[in-house]
Design an enzyme around this catalytic site. Structure first.
Site, PDB file in Angstrom:
ATOM      1  N   HIS A  20      16.703  69.343  55.885  1.00  0.00           N
ATOM      2  CA  HIS A  20      17.693  69.184  54.823  1.00  0.00           C
ATOM      3  C   HIS A  20      19.033  68.723  55.411  1.00  0.00           C
ATOM      4  O   HIS A  20      19.590  69.367  56.289  1.00  0.00           O
ATOM      5  CB  HIS A  20      17.866  70.505  54.074  1.00  0.00           C
ATOM      6  CG  HIS A  20      18.695  70.403  52.855  1.00  0.00           C
ATOM      7  ND1 HIS A  20      19.303  71.487  52.298  1.00  0.00           N
ATOM      8  CD2 HIS A  20      19.038  69.348  52.077  1.00  0.00           C
ATOM      9  CE1 HIS A  20      19.976  71.118  51.220  1.00  0.00           C
ATOM     10  NE2 HIS A  20      19.831  69.808  51.078  1.00  0.00           N
ATOM     11  N   HIS A  98      32.082  50.042  56.133  1.00  0.00           N
ATOM     12  CA  HIS A  98      31.032  49.469  56.975  1.00  0.00           C
ATOM     13  C   HIS A  98      31.233  49.831  58.441  1.00  0.00           C
ATOM     14  O   HIS A  98      30.270  50.155  59.146  1.00  0.00           O
ATOM     15  CB  HIS A  98      30.986  47.951  56.786  1.00  0.00           C
ATOM     16  CG  HIS A  98      29.793  47.312  57.409  1.00  0.00           C
ATOM     17  ND1 HIS A  98      29.891  46.398  58.426  1.00  0.00           N
ATOM     18  CD2 HIS A  98      28.463  47.466  57.174  1.00  0.00           C
ATOM     19  CE1 HIS A  98      28.685  46.011  58.791  1.00  0.00           C
ATOM     20  NE2 HIS A  98      27.802  46.650  58.045  1.00  0.00           N
ATOM     21  N   TRP A 121      25.238  43.387  55.230  1.00  0.00           N
ATOM     22  CA  TRP A 121      25.565  44.780  54.922  1.00  0.00           C
ATOM     23  C   TRP A 121      24.315  45.556  54.528  1.00  0.00           C
ATOM     24  O   TRP A 121      24.366  46.490  53.748  1.00  0.00           O
ATOM     25  CB  TRP A 121      26.660  44.886  53.861  1.00  0.00           C
ATOM     26  CG  TRP A 121      27.913  44.222  54.312  1.00  0.00           C
ATOM     27  CD1 TRP A 121      28.883  44.767  55.099  1.00  0.00           C
ATOM     28  CD2 TRP A 121      28.307  42.876  54.067  1.00  0.00           C
ATOM     29  NE1 TRP A 121      29.852  43.839  55.366  1.00  0.00           N
ATOM     30  CE2 TRP A 121      29.523  42.662  54.719  1.00  0.00           C
ATOM     31  CE3 TRP A 121      27.756  41.819  53.342  1.00  0.00           C
ATOM     32  CZ2 TRP A 121      30.199  41.455  54.701  1.00  0.00           C
ATOM     33  CZ3 TRP A 121      28.425  40.608  53.319  1.00  0.00           C
ATOM     34  CH2 TRP A 121      29.636  40.437  53.991  1.00  0.00           C
ATOM     35  N   GLY A 122      23.184  45.194  55.105  1.00  0.00           N
ATOM     36  CA  GLY A 122      21.911  45.815  54.768  1.00  0.00           C
ATOM     37  C   GLY A 122      21.601  47.037  55.602  1.00  0.00           C
ATOM     38  O   GLY A 122      20.570  47.081  56.272  1.00  0.00           O
ATOM     39  N   ASN A 123      22.494  48.014  55.577  1.00  0.00           N
ATOM     40  CA  ASN A 123      22.324  49.240  56.340  1.00  0.00           C
ATOM     41  C   ASN A 123      22.447  50.416  55.371  1.00  0.00           C
ATOM     42  O   ASN A 123      23.528  50.686  54.849  1.00  0.00           O
ATOM     43  CB  ASN A 123      23.375  49.313  57.441  1.00  0.00           C
ATOM     44  CG  ASN A 123      23.368  48.043  58.278  1.00  0.00           C
ATOM     45  OD1 ASN A 123      22.333  47.646  58.802  1.00  0.00           O
ATOM     46  ND2 ASN A 123      24.500  47.384  58.375  1.00  0.00           N
TER      47      ASN A 123
END
Length: 153
Positions: A20, A98, A121-123
């Protein structure tokens, strides 16, 4: 053989090892992964596999309590943002700088999954949650307000 979409044994292991609040980053091909990180590299060639494919497979097996992404995503990659919101609609969503993702968050991740995606920005940051209906199913347990809303679904 196991059921479900996700066949990669190391990615299955990573999901099973998440507790968790643990952080998994699913990133594009250009993400600067710290040397000390648990790295699962799925990339083969440009956009293989792409973020949507990898995130879809993860979403079937992973309970995301919170999802974060770059604050530039709405303006610079709205299609990816819509995909992420759709796949993780039950999670809380948060935008962050970012630069913070590339630095502080990358060093805090339990695991980083590299795709072949050429997505600006594909994180995507996935914070592990709990199966709320099962977690609070024993008689006498009371879910706190942030979980109670998930029990009414």
């Amino acid at each position: 053989m196991k059921r479900g979409k996700l066949l990669n044994s190391e990615l299955n292991h990573a999901i099973g090892a998440m507790g968790h609040g643990d952080l998994m980053i699913v990133c594009d091909a250009g993400f600067p992964i710290p040397a000390h990180s648990w790295r699962i590299d799925l990339s083969i060639t440009q956009d293989v596999p792409d973020l949507k494919t990898v995130l879809s497979a993860i979403a079937d097996d992973f309970i995301a309590e919170k999802v974060s992404y770059a604050d530039t995503l709405p303006d610079h990659n709205p299609i990816l943002l819509e995909t992420v919101r759709s796949l993780f609609s039950d999670a809380d969503h948060e935008m962050i700088a970012h630069a913070t993702i590339l630095g502080d968050m990358a060093s805090m991740a339990k695991v980083i999954v590299r795709t072949g995606a050429f997505d600006p920005w594909g994180n995507i940051l996935l914070y592990s949650g709990v199966d709320v209906p099962n977690w609070f199913s024993k008689p006498g347990t009371v879910a706190p307000p942030e979980y109670a809303k998930k029990l009414k679904g």
